[in-house]
Design a protein around this motif. Structure first.
Motif, mmCIF file in Angstrom:
data_model
loop_
_atom_site.group_PDB
_atom_site.id
_atom_site.type_symbol
_atom_site.label_atom_id
_atom_site.label_comp_id
_atom_site.label_asym_id
_atom_site.label_seq_id
_atom_site.Cartn_x
_atom_site.Cartn_y
_atom_site.Cartn_z
ATOM 1 N N GLN A 104 -1.450 7.593 7.280
ATOM 2 C CA GLN A 104 -0.699 6.488 6.692
ATOM 3 C C GLN A 104 -1.278 6.053 5.343
ATOM 4 O OE1 GLN A 104 -0.767 3.475 9.741
ATOM 5 N NE2 GLN A 104 0.447 4.724 11.159
ATOM 6 N N HIS A 105 -2.602 6.205 5.183
ATOM 7 C CA HIS A 105 -3.268 5.726 3.975
ATOM 8 C C HIS A 105 -3.734 6.858 3.055
ATOM 9 C CE1 HIS A 105 -3.472 1.514 5.360
ATOM 10 N NE2 HIS A 105 -3.601 2.053 6.570
ATOM 11 N N GLN A 146 -9.715 -1.845 10.631
ATOM 12 C CA GLN A 146 -8.304 -1.474 10.752
ATOM 13 C C GLN A 146 -8.131 -0.111 11.411
ATOM 14 O OE1 GLN A 146 -6.180 -1.834 7.015
ATOM 15 N NE2 GLN A 146 -7.191 -3.784 6.543
ATOM 16 N N ALA A 147 -9.046 0.807 11.093
ATOM 17 C CA ALA A 147 -8.968 2.155 11.674
ATOM 18 C C ALA A 147 -9.500 2.193 13.101
ATOM 19 C CB ALA A 147 -9.743 3.140 10.812
ATOM 20 N N THR A 154 -5.244 7.923 17.104
ATOM 21 C CA THR A 154 -4.945 6.695 16.376
ATOM 22 C C THR A 154 -5.658 6.694 15.028
ATOM 23 O OG1 THR A 154 -4.741 5.520 18.466
ATOM 24 C CG2 THR A 154 -4.978 4.182 16.500
ATOM 25 N N SER A 166 -10.217 2.763 18.862
ATOM 26 C CA SER A 166 -9.158 3.756 18.681
ATOM 27 C C SER A 166 -9.544 5.111 19.227
ATOM 28 C CB SER A 166 -8.830 3.906 17.185
ATOM 29 O OG SER A 166 -8.312 2.717 16.665
ATOM 30 N N ASN A 199 -11.686 -1.702 6.248
ATOM 31 C CA ASN A 199 -10.996 -0.458 6.579
ATOM 32 C C ASN A 199 -11.444 0.097 7.919
ATOM 33 O OD1 ASN A 199 -9.348 -0.296 4.283
ATOM 34 N ND2 ASN A 199 -10.964 0.669 3.076
ATOM 35 N N PHE A 252 -4.031 6.479 11.169
ATOM 36 C CA PHE A 252 -4.496 5.617 10.073
ATOM 37 C C PHE A 252 -4.751 6.442 8.818
ATOM 38 C CE2 PHE A 252 -7.856 3.771 7.517
ATOM 39 C CZ PHE A 252 -7.446 2.452 7.361
#
Length: 199
Positions: free
Chosen positions: A18-19, A92-93, A11, A7, A89, A15
């Motif tokens: 969003q979290h 995902q990030a 990006t 990322s 995590n 993340f």
């Protein structure tokens, strides 16, 4: 070969936004994560050590910073469940490539590290360490911290962190200059290393 998307900082920021309200397990607040990033970027630090990954919120902020400075983060977590959750995590990030995860007791792991650091973030919880644990963490890290580097610690104003012994110890050393960041109720101490401790 692991199929992981690398990322960009934008990006990673997406993340984090969003979290931002979903972090539990002793993670830092969003505001404190942003301050950690600012500290690294403003000083162009590259080599970062984190004590207490939890499920990775602060680590992602640290990784976001070193993505810009060209560095990496070593992070240590003692709880297996949080360690595995942090790993997911990071994937995902899209920051796994910036982070070296270590599972176990930081007091045993830190002495084995060969690296030197210009930024240390200590976020170990009071409930899992002896009362002098914060000073012990510092003593283990201090020889590995470069002059001009920052030793930072979380939970210094909310009653969950050091009981004052750590800051008294720093004052006696006379080789660090400390300030407190209060963007959240938790508080972050920032201690700049001015010179090496005399033998």
């Amino acid at each position: 070969m692991m199929n992981e998307t690398i990322s960009s900082p934008n990006t990673i920021q997406d993340f984090l936004f969003q979290h931002r309200h979903n972090w539990t397990d002793y993670n830092v607040p969003f505001e404190d994560g942003r301050e950690l990033e600012k500290l690294i970027l403003s000083n162009k630090y590259k080599n970062v050590l984190e004590i207490g990954t939890s499920s990775g919120h602060s680590t992602i902020w640290l990784a976001k910073a070193v993505a810009k400075t060209g560095g990496k983060v070593i992070t240590i977590e003692i709880a297996k469940g949080r360690f595995e959750k942090a790993k997911r995590n990071f994937e995902q990030a899209g920051v796994s490539h910036l982070i070296e995860m270590k599972f176990g007791d930081a007091m045993q792991i830190i002495p084995t590290l060969k690296e030197t650091f210009d930024f240390v973030f200590s976020d170990a919880t009071w409930s899992t360490q002896p009362a002098e644990g914060y000073t012990t963490f510092f003593k283990l890290c201090e020889p590995k911290l470069k002059i001009g580097g920052f030793y930072t610690m979380h939970n210094v104003t909310d009653g969950y962190g050091d009981d004052g012994r750590f800051f008294k110890y720093l004052e006696q050393l006379g080789t660090y200059k400390t300030s407190i960041i209060n963007v959240s109720h938790n508080g972050i101490s920032v201690s700049k290393k001015l010179k090496n401790i005399n033998p």
